[in-house]
Write an enzyme that holds these catalytic residues in place. Sequence first.
Site, PDB file in Angstrom:
ATOM      1  N   LEU A 124       0.830  -1.213   0.000  1.00 13.77           N
ATOM      2  CA  LEU A 124       0.000   0.000   0.000  1.00 13.77           C
ATOM      3  C   LEU A 124       0.865   1.265   0.000  1.00 13.77           C
ATOM      4  O   LEU A 124       0.400   2.349   0.296  1.00 13.77           O
ATOM      5  CB  LEU A 124      -0.965  -0.002   1.190  1.00 13.77           C
ATOM      6  CG  LEU A 124      -1.964  -1.170   1.214  1.00 13.77           C
ATOM      7  CD1 LEU A 124      -2.844  -1.110   2.463  1.00 13.77           C
ATOM      8  CD2 LEU A 124      -2.854  -1.168  -0.039  1.00 13.77           C
ATOM      9  N   ASP A 171       3.525   5.042  -7.371  1.00 15.79           N
ATOM     10  CA  ASP A 171       3.201   5.200  -5.951  1.00 15.79           C
ATOM     11  C   ASP A 171       3.473   6.620  -5.464  1.00 15.79           C
ATOM     12  O   ASP A 171       2.656   7.221  -4.766  1.00 15.79           O
ATOM     13  CB  ASP A 171       4.009   4.201  -5.112  1.00 15.79           C
ATOM     14  CG  ASP A 171       3.865   2.777  -5.628  1.00 15.79           C
ATOM     15  OD1 ASP A 171       2.910   2.517  -6.397  1.00 15.79           O
ATOM     16  OD2 ASP A 171       4.701   1.933  -5.277  1.00 15.79           O
TER      17      ASP A 171
HETATM   18  C1  GLA Z   1       5.105  -1.257  -7.029  1.00 13.26           C
HETATM   19  C2  GLA Z   1       6.021  -0.202  -7.637  1.00 13.26           C
HETATM   20  C3  GLA Z   1       5.277   0.590  -8.712  1.00 13.26           C
HETATM   21  C4  GLA Z   1       4.608  -0.334  -9.723  1.00 13.26           C
HETATM   22  C5  GLA Z   1       3.824  -1.440  -9.018  1.00 13.26           C
HETATM   23  C6  GLA Z   1       3.305  -2.458  -9.971  1.00 13.26           C
HETATM   24  O1  GLA Z   1       4.073  -0.637  -6.326  1.00 13.26           O
HETATM   25  O2  GLA Z   1       6.497   0.680  -6.660  1.00 13.26           O
HETATM   26  O3  GLA Z   1       6.153   1.486  -9.335  1.00 13.26           O
HETATM   27  O4  GLA Z   1       5.552  -0.864 -10.607  1.00 13.26           O
HETATM   28  O5  GLA Z   1       4.589  -2.099  -8.035  1.00 13.26           O
HETATM   29  O6  GLA Z   1       2.299  -1.935 -10.755  1.00 13.26           O
END
Ligand code: GLA
Length: 384
Positions: A124, A171
Amino acid sequence: MHDPVVLRSKHLARFQAEPAVFVAPGRVNLIGEHTDYAEGFVMPVAIDFATLAAISPRSDGKIVIYSENFEEEKIFEAAALPVAPSKHWSDYPIGVAVILAGEGQKIPGFSLSIWGDVPLGSGLSSSAALEVVTGLAITSLTGVTYPGPVLARLCQRVENEFVGANCGIMDQFISANGEENHALLLDCRDLSFKLAPIPADIAIVIANTMVKHSIAGGDYPTRRRESEAACAIINSHRGGVPFLRDATLEDLEKWGHEMEPKSYLRAKHVITEDLRTVAAEKALEKGDLAEVGRLMAEAHASYSKDFGGSCPEADAMVEMAQDLPGLVGARLTGGGFGGCTVNLVKRENAKAFAETLASRYFAKFGIHPQIHICHASGGAHRLS
Ligand code: GLA
């Protein structure tokens, strides 16, 4: 939940200085997995869980960082920032100072208190929230602030260049730029984005498999390499395909036989996921929830079967949700191999949905899953 008063008074008691307090949220991704580093599309929402940071300047040139969660203090010298990470929670906040210093910012001494309720290791984005909130806090002292998208890119560089995690931009971007009651369709190539409304009667139910997720570990970079190997083969034939964003299913058909079978499947997931993600935003805009649910189901199957990004617990959690009243769509969210599923559920059914899902999961695995009923919250900002 994010009451700045407690953190402020603890900071005041510990450091005898009045702080400024900032907040940055965690996130769930509704759709668009492992597409961000392929310069494709993602559609995350910021959630109610967040990290708070209280900051005040110091005159002794020290950077003192206290984590309320770990009840631990770390001390650095502003004039001699570390050059390498120490595999410790403090890598994230001090990494932000390192990257900002590299941008030419003069990093002063400061005291920083941190508290957060984004569950750690659950996919998360607790680390993105920590980076973004630290970025806001430090730049409030230097006076050189950045627009949200630029701050997000700097925080991604903390992961890539300091912490050593090869993640994409998603994220940090949603933590810095989230909008209340909206998902954000982000084009990870040029960072342009579109807000997609989450209907008021839909709850975002996050179900934690309790299987720990880590992007620094082996599987995330392996999948990334596998998908990028397929991209390189397509690019070697027709050029103009530096990223899978630029590839099509026809390309896969033409040159797929030259790829390792796993690479082919990883690329198939990424290429189809971009199409689904853009379609999901259109469906949300039209209020076509049945279509959103259908796309989420397809996305989960693709993530699990083609990308190999799921785990038995997450597959079961998604499966167990299917016949529950009020479900719009369910899938594993985030970096994969554990973490949480995201479920869009009619708000009136959300509580019963969460209870039944938890008891089904416990009956199968003997594990009590944490299940949270959330809404799409706003992005990072100053609280006081
Ligand atoms: C993690 C990474 C993101 C993305 C997701 C997969 O959260 O931090 O940059 O690559 O995995 O979608």
